[in-house]
Design a protein around this motif. Structure first.
Motif, PDB file in Angstrom:
ATOM      1  N   HIS A   1      41.646  43.375  39.784  1.00 14.55           N
ATOM      2  CA  HIS A   1      41.987  44.840  40.015  1.00 14.55           C
ATOM      3  C   HIS A   1      43.228  44.695  41.401  1.00 14.55           C
ATOM      4  O   HIS A   1      44.406  46.436  40.819  1.00 14.55           O
ATOM      5  CB  HIS A   1      40.733  45.204  39.750  1.00 14.55           C
ATOM      6  CG  HIS A   1      40.744  46.867  40.362  1.00 14.55           C
ATOM      7  ND1 HIS A   1      41.185  47.498  39.706  1.00 14.55           N
ATOM      8  CD2 HIS A   1      40.491  47.154  41.618  1.00 14.55           C
ATOM      9  CE1 HIS A   1      41.115  48.551  40.040  1.00 14.55           C
ATOM     10  NE2 HIS A   1      41.136  48.829  41.571  1.00 14.55           N
ATOM     11  N   TYR A   2      42.781  44.324  42.092  1.00 17.59           N
ATOM     12  CA  TYR A   2      44.242  44.910  43.164  1.00 17.59           C
ATOM     13  C   TYR A   2      45.271  44.328  43.390  1.00 17.59           C
ATOM     14  O   TYR A   2      46.504  45.278  43.014  1.00 17.59           O
ATOM     15  CB  TYR A   2      43.027  44.129  43.973  1.00 17.59           C
ATOM     16  CG  TYR A   2      43.797  44.771  45.892  1.00 17.59           C
ATOM     17  CD1 TYR A   2      44.952  45.707  45.969  1.00 17.59           C
ATOM     18  CD2 TYR A   2      43.687  43.850  46.912  1.00 17.59           C
ATOM     19  CE1 TYR A   2      45.547  46.386  47.015  1.00 17.59           C
ATOM     20  CE2 TYR A   2      44.050  44.202  47.816  1.00 17.59           C
ATOM     21  CZ  TYR A   2      44.818  45.772  47.928  1.00 17.59           C
ATOM     22  OH  TYR A   2      45.211  46.387  48.924  1.00 17.59           O
TER      23      TYR A   2
ATOM     24  N   TRP B   1      45.374  49.056  33.100  1.00 17.61           N
ATOM     25  CA  TRP B   1      44.655  47.362  32.695  1.00 17.61           C
ATOM     26  C   TRP B   1      43.612  47.730  34.187  1.00 17.61           C
ATOM     27  O   TRP B   1      42.896  46.773  34.261  1.00 17.61           O
ATOM     28  CB  TRP B   1      45.541  46.015  32.820  1.00 17.61           C
ATOM     29  CG  TRP B   1      46.164  45.892  31.311  1.00 17.61           C
ATOM     30  CD1 TRP B   1      46.533  46.513  30.167  1.00 17.61           C
ATOM     31  CD2 TRP B   1      45.037  45.570  30.518  1.00 17.61           C
ATOM     32  NE1 TRP B   1      47.155  46.495  28.814  1.00 17.61           N
ATOM     33  CE2 TRP B   1      45.374  45.729  28.675  1.00 17.61           C
ATOM     34  CE3 TRP B   1      43.735  44.932  30.208  1.00 17.61           C
ATOM     35  CZ2 TRP B   1      45.248  44.615  27.427  1.00 17.61           C
ATOM     36  CZ3 TRP B   1      43.249  44.259  28.922  1.00 17.61           C
ATOM     37  CH2 TRP B   1      44.124  44.436  28.524  1.00 17.61           C
ATOM     38  N   TYR B   2      44.709  47.970  34.953  1.00 12.11           N
ATOM     39  CA  TYR B   2      43.687  47.740  36.563  1.00 12.11           C
ATOM     40  C   TYR B   2      42.064  48.480  35.960  1.00 12.11           C
ATOM     41  O   TYR B   2      41.868  47.623  36.984  1.00 12.11           O
ATOM     42  CB  TYR B   2      44.649  47.922  37.620  1.00 12.11           C
ATOM     43  CG  TYR B   2      44.737  49.380  38.332  1.00 12.11           C
ATOM     44  CD1 TYR B   2      46.290  49.456  37.374  1.00 12.11           C
ATOM     45  CD2 TYR B   2      43.732  50.509  38.428  1.00 12.11           C
ATOM     46  CE1 TYR B   2      46.514  51.036  37.396  1.00 12.11           C
ATOM     47  CE2 TYR B   2      44.558  51.127  39.379  1.00 12.11           C
ATOM     48  CZ  TYR B   2      45.852  51.940  38.272  1.00 12.11           C
ATOM     49  OH  TYR B   2      46.031  53.837  37.938  1.00 12.11           O
TER      50      TYR B   2
ATOM     51  N   ILE C   1      46.902  43.863  39.963  1.00 10.40           N
ATOM     52  CA  ILE C   1      47.715  44.521  39.012  1.00 10.40           C
ATOM     53  C   ILE C   1      47.493  46.321  39.441  1.00 10.40           C
ATOM     54  O   ILE C   1      49.097  46.282  39.747  1.00 10.40           O
ATOM     55  CB  ILE C   1      46.940  44.616  37.927  1.00 10.40           C
ATOM     56  CG1 ILE C   1      46.480  43.421  37.470  1.00 10.40           C
ATOM     57  CG2 ILE C   1      47.335  45.381  37.047  1.00 10.40           C
ATOM     58  CD1 ILE C   1      45.680  42.981  35.999  1.00 10.40           C
ATOM     59  N   LEU C   2      47.178  46.205  40.084  1.00 14.08           N
ATOM     60  CA  LEU C   2      47.093  48.308  40.965  1.00 14.08           C
ATOM     61  C   LEU C   2      48.162  47.842  41.473  1.00 14.08           C
ATOM     62  O   LEU C   2      49.024  48.724  41.316  1.00 14.08           O
ATOM     63  CB  LEU C   2      45.294  47.978  41.906  1.00 14.08           C
ATOM     64  CG  LEU C   2      45.552  49.657  42.843  1.00 14.08           C
ATOM     65  CD1 LEU C   2      46.067  50.857  41.744  1.00 14.08           C
ATOM     66  CD2 LEU C   2      43.979  49.037  43.590  1.00 14.08           C
TER      67      LEU C   2
END
Length: 204
Positions: free
Chosen positions: A168-169, A119-120, A171-172
Motif C-alpha cells: 500500500h505504501y 490499487w493502493y 504504490i501510494l
C-alpha cells in the motif's frame, strides 16, 4: 560479564504489557495537538493520514519481528505482542477514519470508486479487512474457544496484513522512493525468516 540479551529480557519482564497501550497513545496525542496548533503543514489532513499510516506500519513490523527476535537472538518480547497488534489495528483504523471522514468527507460514491480504481487503496482496504478478525480474537476467551492451533492459524493473517500495508505504501508514493521500499524490504525479510518454521509445521 555483561550480557545485553539477558539484560533486555530481564528489563522486559519488569515492564507490564498494559503500559504499552499508554505509550502507544503518545504519538496520536502529539499529532492531534499538532493538528489543532496548526503545525501539520499546508495539508494537515494528508499529513495526519500519512503519519497514522506510517505508525501503523511500524507497529505491524514490530509485531512481526517479535518471533524472529526470540528464535534467532533469544530476545523474548512475546508478552508485548498482543498490545503491539492491537495498537497497530487502532492506528490503521484511525488512518482509515481520517481518509473517510476528513479526506473524502464520507462521499460514498467517490470512496467506492477510489477503492476500485486505485490499487493502493484496494490493497490497503484488504489489509485492514485481514486485521479485523485478528483484533476481535486478540483475547484469552477467543484463544480458549478456538483452541491454540486454530487461533495460531487465524493469526497468520498478520502476514498478509503486513505485506498489504507495505505494498500500500510503495504504490501510494509512486516511483521508487527509498523509505517505503525499506519498510517493504523489512517485511519481506521478516516473513522469509518464518519459511523454515512453516515448512517444519507442514512436514510434522
Amino acid at each position: 560479564m555483561f550480557d545485553p540479551i539477558q539484560t533486555i529480557n530481564q528489563t522486559a519482564r519488569k515492564i507490564p504489557a498494559w503500559s504499552l497501550y499508554f505509550l502507544g497513545l503518545v504519538p496520536v496525542s502529539f499529532l492531534v495537538f499538532q493538528l489543532f496548533a496548526g503545525n501539520l503543514g499546508v495539508d494537515p489532513v494528508k499529513r495526519l493520514e500519512h503519519e497514522l499510516g506510517e505508525i501503523a506500519l511500524q507497529l505491524l513490523i514490530a509485531g512481526l519481528a517479535i518471533t524472529p527476535l526470540r528464535t534467532k537472538l533469544g530476545i523474548n518480547l512475546i508478552k508485548f505482542r498482543r498490545a503491539i497488534g492491537l495498537l497497530a489495528f487502532a492506528y490503521v483504523a484511525m488512518h482509515l477514519a481520517v481518509w473517510l471522514f476528513l479526506d473524502m468527507q464520507l462521499l460514498l460514491t467517490q470512496i467506492l470508486k477510489d477503492i476500485v480504481k486505485r490499487w493502493y487503496i484496494t490493497i490497503g482496504m484488504l489489509g485492514f479487512a485481514l486485521m479485523i478478525p485478528l483484533a476481535i480474537t486478540s483475547n484469552n476467551l477467543s484463544l480458549r474457544k478456538l483452541g491454540g492451533a486454530r487461533w495460531r492459524n487465524l493469526h497468520k493473517l498478520t502476514y498478509g496484513a503486513a505485506l498489504a500495508g507495505g505494498l500500500h505504501y510503495v504504490i501510494l508514493v509512486k516511483g521508487w522512493q527509498v523509505e517505503p521500499m525499506i519498510y517493504l524490504g523489512i517485511i519481506i525479510v521478516l516473513l522469509g525468516l518464518r519459511l523454515p518454521q512453516l515448512r517444519r509445521l507442514k512436514l510434522a
